[in-house]
Design a protein around this motif. Structure first.
Motif, PDB file in Angstrom:
ATOM      1  N   ALA A 127       0.855  -1.183   0.000  1.00 61.62           N
ATOM      2  CA  ALA A 127       0.000   0.000   0.000  1.00 61.62           C
ATOM      3  C   ALA A 127       0.892   1.234   0.000  1.00 61.62           C
ATOM      4  O   ALA A 127       1.866   1.299   0.754  1.00 61.62           O
ATOM      5  N   ILE A 128       0.549   2.192  -0.867  1.00 62.96           N
ATOM      6  CA  ILE A 128       1.222   3.492  -0.872  1.00 62.96           C
ATOM      7  C   ILE A 128       0.151   4.513  -0.531  1.00 62.96           C
ATOM      8  O   ILE A 128      -0.763   4.771  -1.318  1.00 62.96           O
ATOM      9  N   ARG A 129       0.218   5.036   0.666  1.00 64.54           N
ATOM     10  CA  ARG A 129      -0.844   5.901   1.173  1.00 64.54           C
ATOM     11  C   ARG A 129      -0.366   7.344   1.312  1.00 64.54           C
ATOM     12  O   ARG A 129       0.830   7.579   1.462  1.00 64.54           O
ATOM     13  N   PRO A 130      -1.319   8.294   1.285  1.00 66.56           N
ATOM     14  CA  PRO A 130      -2.768   8.166   1.262  1.00 66.56           C
ATOM     15  C   PRO A 130      -3.297   7.461   0.012  1.00 66.56           C
ATOM     16  O   PRO A 130      -2.785   7.671  -1.086  1.00 66.56           O
ATOM     17  N   ASP A 131      -4.345   6.677   0.215  1.00 67.94           N
ATOM     18  CA  ASP A 131      -4.931   5.931  -0.900  1.00 67.94           C
ATOM     19  C   ASP A 131      -5.432   6.853  -1.999  1.00 67.94           C
ATOM     20  O   ASP A 131      -5.419   6.478  -3.180  1.00 67.94           O
ATOM     21  N   ALA A 132      -5.878   8.054  -1.620  1.00 63.79           N
ATOM     22  CA  ALA A 132      -6.449   8.970  -2.605  1.00 63.79           C
ATOM     23  C   ALA A 132      -5.454   9.383  -3.680  1.00 63.79           C
ATOM     24  O   ALA A 132      -5.853   9.854  -4.747  1.00 63.79           O
ATOM     25  N   ARG A 133      -4.155   9.212  -3.420  1.00 65.13           N
ATOM     26  CA  ARG A 133      -3.160   9.569  -4.436  1.00 65.13           C
ATOM     27  C   ARG A 133      -3.232   8.636  -5.641  1.00 65.13           C
ATOM     28  O   ARG A 133      -2.831   8.992  -6.746  1.00 65.13           O
ATOM     29  N   GLY A 134      -3.672   7.413  -5.430  1.00 70.23           N
ATOM     30  CA  GLY A 134      -3.802   6.471  -6.539  1.00 70.23           C
ATOM     31  C   GLY A 134      -2.490   6.132  -7.220  1.00 70.23           C
ATOM     32  O   GLY A 134      -2.441   5.942  -8.448  1.00 70.23           O
ATOM     33  N   ILE A 135      -1.426   6.025  -6.470  1.00 73.56           N
ATOM     34  CA  ILE A 135      -0.103   5.778  -7.055  1.00 73.56           C
ATOM     35  C   ILE A 135       0.012   4.322  -7.506  1.00 73.56           C
ATOM     36  O   ILE A 135      -0.192   3.386  -6.726  1.00 73.56           O
ATOM     37  N   LYS A 136       0.347   4.132  -8.765  1.00 74.32           N
ATOM     38  CA  LYS A 136       0.520   2.804  -9.338  1.00 74.32           C
ATOM     39  C   LYS A 136       1.954   2.328  -9.131  1.00 74.32           C
ATOM     40  O   LYS A 136       2.888   3.134  -9.138  1.00 74.32           O
ATOM     41  N   TYR A 137       2.128   1.029  -8.980  1.00 75.37           N
ATOM     42  CA  TYR A 137       3.463   0.478  -8.747  1.00 75.37           C
ATOM     43  C   TYR A 137       3.585  -0.879  -9.435  1.00 75.37           C
ATOM     44  O   TYR A 137       2.585  -1.512  -9.809  1.00 75.37           O
ATOM     45  N   THR A 138       4.815  -1.299  -9.596  1.00 72.48           N
ATOM     46  CA  THR A 138       5.102  -2.641 -10.074  1.00 72.48           C
ATOM     47  C   THR A 138       6.000  -3.335  -9.058  1.00 72.48           C
ATOM     48  O   THR A 138       6.695  -2.673  -8.268  1.00 72.48           O
ATOM     49  N   VAL A 139       5.976  -4.649  -9.074  1.00 70.87           N
ATOM     50  CA  VAL A 139       6.787  -5.442  -8.143  1.00 70.87           C
ATOM     51  C   VAL A 139       7.699  -6.351  -8.947  1.00 70.87           C
ATOM     52  O   VAL A 139       7.253  -7.068  -9.853  1.00 70.87           O
ATOM     53  N   LYS A 140       8.995  -6.315  -8.619  1.00 61.33           N
ATOM     54  CA  LYS A 140       9.982  -7.225  -9.198  1.00 61.33           C
ATOM     55  C   LYS A 140      10.737  -7.880  -8.053  1.00 61.33           C
ATOM     56  O   LYS A 140      11.562  -7.239  -7.399  1.00 61.33           O
ATOM     57  N   ASP A 195       5.422  14.837  -2.832  1.00 59.47           N
ATOM     58  CA  ASP A 195       4.354  14.388  -1.946  1.00 59.47           C
ATOM     59  C   ASP A 195       4.987  13.756  -0.704  1.00 59.47           C
ATOM     60  O   ASP A 195       6.198  13.490  -0.673  1.00 59.47           O
ATOM     61  N   ASN A 196       4.162  13.500   0.300  1.00 61.86           N
ATOM     62  CA  ASN A 196       4.586  12.830   1.523  1.00 61.86           C
ATOM     63  C   ASN A 196       3.757  11.566   1.675  1.00 61.86           C
ATOM     64  O   ASN A 196       2.525  11.630   1.761  1.00 61.86           O
ATOM     65  N   LEU A 197       4.439  10.407   1.704  1.00 60.13           N
ATOM     66  CA  LEU A 197       3.761   9.137   1.545  1.00 60.13           C
ATOM     67  C   LEU A 197       4.211   8.121   2.595  1.00 60.13           C
ATOM     68  O   LEU A 197       5.289   8.243   3.183  1.00 60.13           O
ATOM     69  N   SER A 198       3.367   7.102   2.774  1.00 67.12           N
ATOM     70  CA  SER A 198       3.706   5.942   3.574  1.00 67.12           C
ATOM     71  C   SER A 198       3.658   4.708   2.679  1.00 67.12           C
ATOM     72  O   SER A 198       2.648   4.451   2.016  1.00 67.12           O
ATOM     73  N   VAL A 199       4.763   3.960   2.651  1.00 63.05           N
ATOM     74  CA  VAL A 199       4.829   2.718   1.878  1.00 63.05           C
ATOM     75  C   VAL A 199       4.780   1.562   2.878  1.00 63.05           C
ATOM     76  O   VAL A 199       5.626   1.469   3.774  1.00 63.05           O
ATOM     77  N   HIS A 218       6.104  -0.613  10.833  1.00 57.84           N
ATOM     78  CA  HIS A 218       7.475  -0.750  10.327  1.00 57.84           C
ATOM     79  C   HIS A 218       7.512  -0.315   8.871  1.00 57.84           C
ATOM     80  O   HIS A 218       8.183  -0.921   8.037  1.00 57.84           O
ATOM     81  N   ASN A 219       6.788   0.733   8.587  1.00 55.48           N
ATOM     82  CA  ASN A 219       6.623   1.222   7.218  1.00 55.48           C
ATOM     83  C   ASN A 219       7.771   2.143   6.828  1.00 55.48           C
ATOM     84  O   ASN A 219       8.646   2.482   7.633  1.00 55.48           O
ATOM     85  N   LEU A 220       7.734   2.572   5.584  1.00 51.82           N
ATOM     86  CA  LEU A 220       8.671   3.562   5.060  1.00 51.82           C
ATOM     87  C   LEU A 220       7.934   4.872   4.860  1.00 51.82           C
ATOM     88  O   LEU A 220       6.949   4.933   4.118  1.00 51.82           O
ATOM     89  N   HIS A 221       8.401   5.937   5.511  1.00 48.60           N
ATOM     90  CA  HIS A 221       7.903   7.279   5.263  1.00 48.60           C
ATOM     91  C   HIS A 221       8.779   7.914   4.181  1.00 48.60           C
ATOM     92  O   HIS A 221      10.008   7.940   4.319  1.00 48.60           O
ATOM     93  N   LEU A 222       8.150   8.413   3.147  1.00 48.11           N
ATOM     94  CA  LEU A 222       8.871   9.008   2.028  1.00 48.11           C
ATOM     95  C   LEU A 222       8.431  10.457   1.909  1.00 48.11           C
ATOM     96  O   LEU A 222       7.283  10.745   1.572  1.00 48.11           O
ATOM     97  N   PHE A 223       9.350  11.395   2.230  1.00 50.26           N
ATOM     98  CA  PHE A 223       9.046  12.819   2.242  1.00 50.26           C
ATOM     99  C   PHE A 223       9.792  13.507   1.104  1.00 50.26           C
ATOM    100  O   PHE A 223      11.014  13.344   0.964  1.00 50.26           O
ATOM    101  N   THR A 224       9.067  14.287   0.310  1.00 51.32           N
ATOM    102  CA  THR A 224       9.699  14.983  -0.809  1.00 51.32           C
ATOM    103  C   THR A 224       9.196  16.417  -0.889  1.00 51.32           C
ATOM    104  O   THR A 224       8.132  16.767  -0.359  1.00 51.32           O
TER     105      THR A 224
END
Length: 485
Positions: A101-114, A126-130, A138-144
């Motif tokens: 999950a990449i939140r807030p959900d309202a951002r609608g950020i698409k991702y791929t997994v490898k 944006d400021n996000l939680s992965v 134990h999430n990742l906070h991503l601040f930009t």
């Protein structure tokens, strides 16, 4: 004279900047102070970033404490600036996962997994939680942030600017610059000052604002483990961009101050009484573009407490993300002035607006104090003319969507509030996720009511609230004129 030195400072700073920035797809990462290499890192993730198709750059993953509910947990945080678009790679180093999950959900950020790596593109800062497999602790906070055009890029001083590189700058100068490095000391800000904090600077003491005016703080850097930053009896103060982590108490407390701008503040705290942005008797305050994760209330608006007296008026909170691991995303009105001989006038909180807010979590164990949006008028406070508009609530672990009541609790109050009136909830949605209880409204007696409340397109699990309903909304005594649209 004031305009002349302010313009001169701007010209001098421009001399320290590069000639131009790329219009699109520019990336700015910040080295960490070498002294922190092994002491503040979290190895849960390896995070890299690049401009589209460019060379990957490795980021330093800071260890940040979250959720005071024992045991306190270790999460991660990275930060960088960019213009245009960037690609982000998040590799989970320990164990496998089945969902992201990449939140807030309202951002609608698409991702791929490898394999064990998640890849996604950001088109704007944006400021996000992965989060992996629903693990919010134990999430990742991503601040930009966008690349700042006015930030000095050189550690060399220019006329009128005091610069530091691990050494405290001279605050007698009109422009103060914290260059890369670690800083301790007393940072007492003077009036008519600009403070710049480089993205590779880490401050371990707060800035102090007491009786000042016309101050601007622009920060790409980090405040780590600092005691609460206070703005007291000050005017025309802007705080733009700082990141706060691992503070033992709250993030920032504003007291008897006016004309404040709090922009792009990112904070993660798990300390006791760790309110995020607290305000006592302040007027004309704007909070915007911020990410506030706390183990107490995220945003508070109060009046009298301790040696603080006065009213709260004209507050705007917008375009922000709130996450209360403990207590409330929003808390209004519990502290005020019960009239006495020396202070005979009760206080008011009025003209308050929250708009375009994402709430990621609310968890409060005490039923009386539950509420994503808590308006709890105590101590003869009158709370009126409050709007909550375009709000998205993702999860309530334990609590309720809103709690409007006249409070009179021995723990905090010496009298009940005077009233709560003219409150609007418009376009407020709650997913229903978690274990929520029913929202409540109740007054105290016939002279201390909750009245004139509008619920306009307020939904829980996709269903509009159209009146009192089991597990959704309870109306208690002394509630008057509730309208549903």
């Amino acid at each position: 004279m004031m305009k002349r030195w302010w313009a001169l400072a701007g010209l001098l700073l421009c001399a320290a900047l590069p000639a131009a920035h790329a219009a699109t797809n520019a990336l700015q990462v910040f080295p960490f102070p070498e002294a922190m290499r092994y002491t503040h890192h979290n190895d849960d993730y390896t995070v890299k970033v690049r401009t589209p198709g460019g060379v990957w750059q490795d980021l330093y993953e800071y260890n940040v404490k979250v959720d005071l509910d024992k045991p306190v947990k270790d999460a991660s945080m990275v930060y960088f600036n960019f213009d245009g678009a960037v690609e982000v790679s998040v590799h989970k180093n320990n164990g496998t996962f089945s969902k992201v999950a990449i939140r807030p959900d309202a951002r609608g950020i698409k991702y791929t997994v490898k394999g064990n790596t998640v890849l996604f593109t950001l088109q704007r800062p944006d400021n996000l939680s992965v989060e992996f497999d629903g693990d919010r602790h134990h999430n990742l906070h991503l601040f930009t942030h966008a690349i700042r055009k006015d930030m000095p890029r050189s550690a060399e001083p220019v006329t009128g600017m005091s610069t530091g590189k691990g050494v405290t700058p001279d605050f007698t100068q009109p422009v103060v610059y914290f260059g890369p490095g670690l800083y301790d000391g007393e940072f007492r800000v003077r009036s008519n000052t600009r403070v710049y904090i480089d993205g590779a600077a880490v401050l371990r003491s707060p800035l102090i604002f007491d009786g000042v005016e016309n101050v601007q703080v622009v920060s790409d850097g980090l405040f780590m483990g600092v005691s609460q930053m206070q703005i007291r009896r000050s005017r025309h103060v802007t705080i733009d961009g700082p990141i706060f982590v691992n503070q033992p108490e709250g993030t920032m407390r504003c007291i008897n101050s006016q004309d404040l701008e709090e922009r792009s503040i990112r904070t993660i705290g798990a300390g006791q009484w760790s309110d995020g942005l607290g305000h006592f008797a302040c007027e004309r305050v704007t909070i915007a573009d911020s990410f506030i994760r706390t183990s107490d209330d995220c945003v508070t608006l109060y009046n009298h407490r301790w040696d603080i007296w006065g009213n709260t008026r004209d507050i705007t909170v917008r375009d922000s993300t709130l996450w209360a691991d403990v207590a409330h995303p929003v808390m209004i009105g519990i502290h005020g002035n019960t009239p006495t001989k020396d202070h005979p006038e009760p206080e008011v909180l009025e003209r308050i607006r929250f708009s375009n807010i994402d709430v990621l979590e609310h968890d409060e164990d005490d039923p009386e104090y539950e509420g994503v949006f808590g308006i709890m008028a105590g101590d003869d406070n009158l709370v009126r003319d409050v709007v909550f508009e375009d709000i998205r609530v993702e999860r309530i672990e334990e609590g309720m969507l809103f709690n409007l009541h006249i409070a009179y609790t021995p723990k905090y109050n010496t009298s009940p509030g005077r009233g709560i009136e003219n409150i609007t909830f418009r376009n407020v949605s709650f997913t229903g996720e978690g274990s929520p209880g029913a929202s409540v409204m109740y007054g105290y007696d016939a002279s201390r009511k909750v009245r004139n409340v509008v619920l306009d397109n307020v939904t829980v699990a996709g269903k509009k609230i159209t009146g009192p309903a089991p597990n959704i909304l309870n109306l208690g005594p002394f509630v008057e004129n509730v309208t549903y649209k």
